[in-house]
Design a protein around this motif. Sequence first.
Motif, PDB file in Angstrom:
ATOM      1  N   GLN A   1       0.836  -1.195   0.000  1.00  0.00           N
ATOM      2  CA  GLN A   1       0.000   0.000   0.000  1.00  0.00           C
ATOM      3  C   GLN A   1       0.878   1.255   0.000  1.00  0.00           C
ATOM      4  N   VAL A   2       0.339   2.319  -0.568  1.00  0.00           N
ATOM      5  CA  VAL A   2       1.022   3.610  -0.585  1.00  0.00           C
ATOM      6  C   VAL A   2       0.052   4.665  -0.066  1.00  0.00           C
ATOM      7  N   GLN A   3       0.552   5.577   0.739  1.00  0.00           N
ATOM      8  CA  GLN A   3      -0.268   6.671   1.259  1.00  0.00           C
ATOM      9  C   GLN A   3       0.432   7.995   1.048  1.00  0.00           C
ATOM     10  N   LEU A   4      -0.364   9.030   0.787  1.00  0.00           N
ATOM     11  CA  LEU A   4       0.117  10.407   0.754  1.00  0.00           C
ATOM     12  C   LEU A   4      -0.601  11.143   1.880  1.00  0.00           C
ATOM     13  N   VAL A   5       0.160  11.722   2.777  1.00  0.00           N
ATOM     14  CA  VAL A   5      -0.422  12.436   3.910  1.00  0.00           C
ATOM     15  C   VAL A   5      -0.006  13.890   3.848  1.00  0.00           C
ATOM     16  N   GLU A   6      -1.017  14.768   3.778  1.00  0.00           N
ATOM     17  CA  GLU A   6      -0.780  16.208   3.650  1.00  0.00           C
ATOM     18  C   GLU A   6      -0.922  16.900   5.001  1.00  0.00           C
ATOM     19  N   SER A   7      -0.263  18.040   5.116  1.00  0.00           N
ATOM     20  CA  SER A   7      -0.410  18.877   6.300  1.00  0.00           C
ATOM     21  C   SER A   7      -0.084  20.315   5.928  1.00  0.00           C
ATOM     22  N   GLY A   8      -0.502  21.242   6.778  1.00  0.00           N
ATOM     23  CA  GLY A   8      -0.110  22.630   6.627  1.00  0.00           C
ATOM     24  C   GLY A   8      -1.173  23.587   6.153  1.00  0.00           C
TER      25      GLY A   8
ATOM     26  N   SER B   1       5.010   0.906   0.226  1.00  0.00           N
ATOM     27  CA  SER B   1       5.860   0.052  -0.615  1.00  0.00           C
ATOM     28  C   SER B   1       6.319   0.802  -1.863  1.00  0.00           C
ATOM     29  N   ILE B   2       7.230   1.731  -1.640  1.00  0.00           N
ATOM     30  CA  ILE B   2       7.669   2.632  -2.710  1.00  0.00           C
ATOM     31  C   ILE B   2       9.032   2.217  -3.246  1.00  0.00           C
ATOM     32  N   SER B   3       9.089   2.014  -4.555  1.00  0.00           N
ATOM     33  CA  SER B   3      10.378   1.766  -5.200  1.00  0.00           C
ATOM     34  C   SER B   3      10.997   3.082  -5.668  1.00  0.00           C
TER      35      SER B   3
ATOM     36  N   ILE C   1       4.038   7.086  -8.596  1.00  0.00           N
ATOM     37  CA  ILE C   1       4.873   6.206  -7.786  1.00  0.00           C
ATOM     38  C   ILE C   1       4.973   4.826  -8.416  1.00  0.00           C
ATOM     39  N   VAL C   2       6.200   4.307  -8.420  1.00  0.00           N
ATOM     40  CA  VAL C   2       6.429   2.911  -8.800  1.00  0.00           C
ATOM     41  C   VAL C   2       6.545   2.119  -7.502  1.00  0.00           C
TER      42      VAL C   2
ATOM     43  N   ARG D   1       4.736  -3.926  -7.469  1.00  0.00           N
ATOM     44  CA  ARG D   1       4.145  -3.826  -8.805  1.00  0.00           C
ATOM     45  C   ARG D   1       4.970  -2.837  -9.615  1.00  0.00           C
ATOM     46  N   PRO D   2       5.783  -3.342 -10.537  1.00  0.00           N
ATOM     47  CA  PRO D   2       6.757  -2.477 -11.239  1.00  0.00           C
ATOM     48  C   PRO D   2       6.141  -1.602 -12.325  1.00  0.00           C
TER      49      PRO D   2
END
Length: 121
Positions: free
Chosen positions: A1-8, A27-29, A99-100, A104-105
């Motif tokens: 899984q991949v997450q983007l978390v924003e703030s500000g 899981s970021i390559s 994101i790769v 999963r390539p």
Amino acid sequence: QVQLVESGGGLVQPGGSLRLSCAASGSISSINAMGWYRQAPGKQRELVATVTSGGSTRYADSVKGRFTISRDNAKNTVYLQMNSLKPEDTAVYYCNARIVRIDRPYEYNYWGQGTQVTASS
């Protein structure tokens, strides 16, 4: 899984400044382009600024000279420094990253949950 978390995000008077951050995790390559988009009530989502992995930047004409996008590749984080904010900058700001994944390539397009920016007196 991949997450983007924003703030500000937040409320600021016209002419003021805010700094948005967006951190990618999971899981970021590798991360290719990262960017910020915004959507005001009743309007379509629009590009604000993007930055490539090599540091090349692109801005919407409406924010040139006032906003600066940057990224920290070691932290998988993108920033948006917003100066001289105007009422018309009021919107929900969304982080975006291509994101790769390790498992999963292929390149996938991810979005953050959005953060409200309001420039008002």
